[in-house]
Design a protein around this motif. Sequence first.
Motif, PDB file in Angstrom:
ATOM      1  N   LYS A 207       0.742  -1.125   0.155  1.00 27.61           N
ATOM      2  CA  LYS A 207       0.014   0.196   0.082  1.00 27.61           C
ATOM      3  C   LYS A 207       1.160   1.301  -0.083  1.00 27.61           C
ATOM      4  O   LYS A 207       0.412   2.253  -0.640  1.00 27.61           O
ATOM      5  CB  LYS A 207      -0.845   0.110   1.139  1.00 27.61           C
ATOM      6  CG  LYS A 207      -1.923   1.348   1.339  1.00 27.61           C
ATOM      7  CD  LYS A 207      -2.976   1.036   2.433  1.00 27.61           C
ATOM      8  CE  LYS A 207      -3.680   2.303   2.511  1.00 27.61           C
ATOM      9  NZ  LYS A 207      -4.619   2.207   3.633  1.00 27.61           N
ATOM     10  N   GLU A 210       2.046   1.875  -3.576  1.00 26.23           N
ATOM     11  CA  GLU A 210       0.858   2.420  -4.405  1.00 26.23           C
ATOM     12  C   GLU A 210       0.815   3.948  -4.055  1.00 26.23           C
ATOM     13  O   GLU A 210       0.482   4.675  -5.050  1.00 26.23           O
ATOM     14  CB  GLU A 210      -0.125   1.531  -4.108  1.00 26.23           C
ATOM     15  CG  GLU A 210       0.005   0.096  -4.408  1.00 26.23           C
ATOM     16  CD  GLU A 210      -1.293  -0.534  -4.130  1.00 26.23           C
ATOM     17  OE1 GLU A 210      -2.131  -0.035  -3.324  1.00 26.23           O
ATOM     18  OE2 GLU A 210      -1.467  -1.899  -4.494  1.00 26.23           O
ATOM     19  N   ILE A 211       0.775   4.116  -2.929  1.00 27.65           N
ATOM     20  CA  ILE A 211       0.535   5.782  -2.432  1.00 27.65           C
ATOM     21  C   ILE A 211       1.614   6.649  -2.794  1.00 27.65           C
ATOM     22  O   ILE A 211       1.562   7.825  -3.259  1.00 27.65           O
ATOM     23  CB  ILE A 211       0.540   5.871  -0.814  1.00 27.65           C
ATOM     24  CG1 ILE A 211      -0.922   5.043  -0.324  1.00 27.65           C
ATOM     25  CG2 ILE A 211       0.545   7.505  -0.352  1.00 27.65           C
ATOM     26  CD1 ILE A 211      -1.215   5.114   1.137  1.00 27.65           C
ATOM     27  N   LYS A 214       1.184   7.152  -6.587  1.00 26.19           N
ATOM     28  CA  LYS A 214      -0.048   8.106  -6.832  1.00 26.19           C
ATOM     29  C   LYS A 214       0.416   9.828  -6.499  1.00 26.19           C
ATOM     30  O   LYS A 214       0.067  10.500  -7.216  1.00 26.19           O
ATOM     31  CB  LYS A 214      -1.229   7.876  -6.033  1.00 26.19           C
ATOM     32  CG  LYS A 214      -1.811   6.495  -6.412  1.00 26.19           C
ATOM     33  CD  LYS A 214      -3.022   6.126  -5.524  1.00 26.19           C
ATOM     34  CE  LYS A 214      -3.732   4.799  -5.966  1.00 26.19           C
ATOM     35  NZ  LYS A 214      -5.081   4.371  -5.030  1.00 26.19           N
ATOM     36  N   ASN A 260      -6.527  12.568  -0.996  1.00 24.56           N
ATOM     37  CA  ASN A 260      -6.122  11.097  -1.057  1.00 24.56           C
ATOM     38  C   ASN A 260      -6.468  10.356   0.217  1.00 24.56           C
ATOM     39  O   ASN A 260      -5.729   9.339   0.183  1.00 24.56           O
ATOM     40  CB  ASN A 260      -4.677  10.944  -1.661  1.00 24.56           C
ATOM     41  CG  ASN A 260      -4.627  11.243  -3.121  1.00 24.56           C
ATOM     42  OD1 ASN A 260      -4.663  10.355  -4.014  1.00 24.56           O
ATOM     43  ND2 ASN A 260      -4.246  12.449  -3.323  1.00 24.56           N
ATOM     44  N   ASN A 263      -7.367   6.638   0.618  1.00 25.78           N
ATOM     45  CA  ASN A 263      -6.502   5.773   0.199  1.00 25.78           C
ATOM     46  C   ASN A 263      -5.087   5.684   1.054  1.00 25.78           C
ATOM     47  O   ASN A 263      -4.643   4.647   1.302  1.00 25.78           O
ATOM     48  CB  ASN A 263      -5.736   6.161  -1.000  1.00 25.78           C
ATOM     49  CG  ASN A 263      -6.641   6.224  -2.403  1.00 25.78           C
ATOM     50  OD1 ASN A 263      -7.604   5.382  -2.403  1.00 25.78           O
ATOM     51  ND2 ASN A 263      -6.575   6.868  -3.372  1.00 25.78           N
TER      52      ASN A 263
END
Length: 265
Positions: A207, A210-211, A214, A260, A263
Amino acid sequence: DIIFSDELNHASIIDGCRLSRAKICVYKHGDFDDLVKKIKNERGRKRLIVTDSVFSMDGDVADIKELVSIAEKNDCALLIDDAHATGILGKNGSGSLEHFGIKGKDVMVLATGGKALGVSGAFFCCSGLVRNYLINKCRGFIYSTGTLPSIPAGLITSINIVKKEVWRRKKLKELSEYFWKKLRELGLNTSNAPSHILPLIIGDAKKTIEISKKLYEQGIFVRAIRPPTVPENSSRIRFCVTAEHSYEDIEWVINILRKNLNNIL
């Protein structure tokens, strides 16, 4: 010989401890009761406590004054890695000893030129006795190419700038405190106190990656820090504030983080 090392010390410290061939005794991060207990339980011809002053992945500052006291009471030498404190902490930017008002103590300090000083290399502050020992016994120093003259010249110039341009450290402190406050207001998991190094702790490594991707797509370049650099289930995004940033920069980052949140949390 025995080395007492904080469990969150930088990998370079850990490797140095291993290369020394001394017995290594790791104490819980910032837990001086645990440190004293381990010192009492261990016997060694020479005993050394080693710690980061500003921890590179968490941004927290070790209580150097208390460590000096513990070292004196228990006949231990003390070595401080000031990599993230040199040029930032202290009235004149001299680092953690100045920050804590410590003078006239036999403490060894390693400072790097590759962080706040913006150059390269490093320098070691110690007694004349230790200096002579290292010059004659330190294999990494003896069997390596001599430093280019431009490196110490650059370091001297940077140190002079640090002393004269106090506004840089003042601005960095204010920006760091502002950013930390804004992160806390968003309910994000960050450090317990403001610092120029501010972690956004996610936990899961996948995770976190992924952050990081982004945020990069939205113009924020921050690295995903994950095991083995940090303990399992503590993967994080690591923000580093500089004096070149502005309040507008901080607000821009905060607004993107706010968008965000689903997320991140």
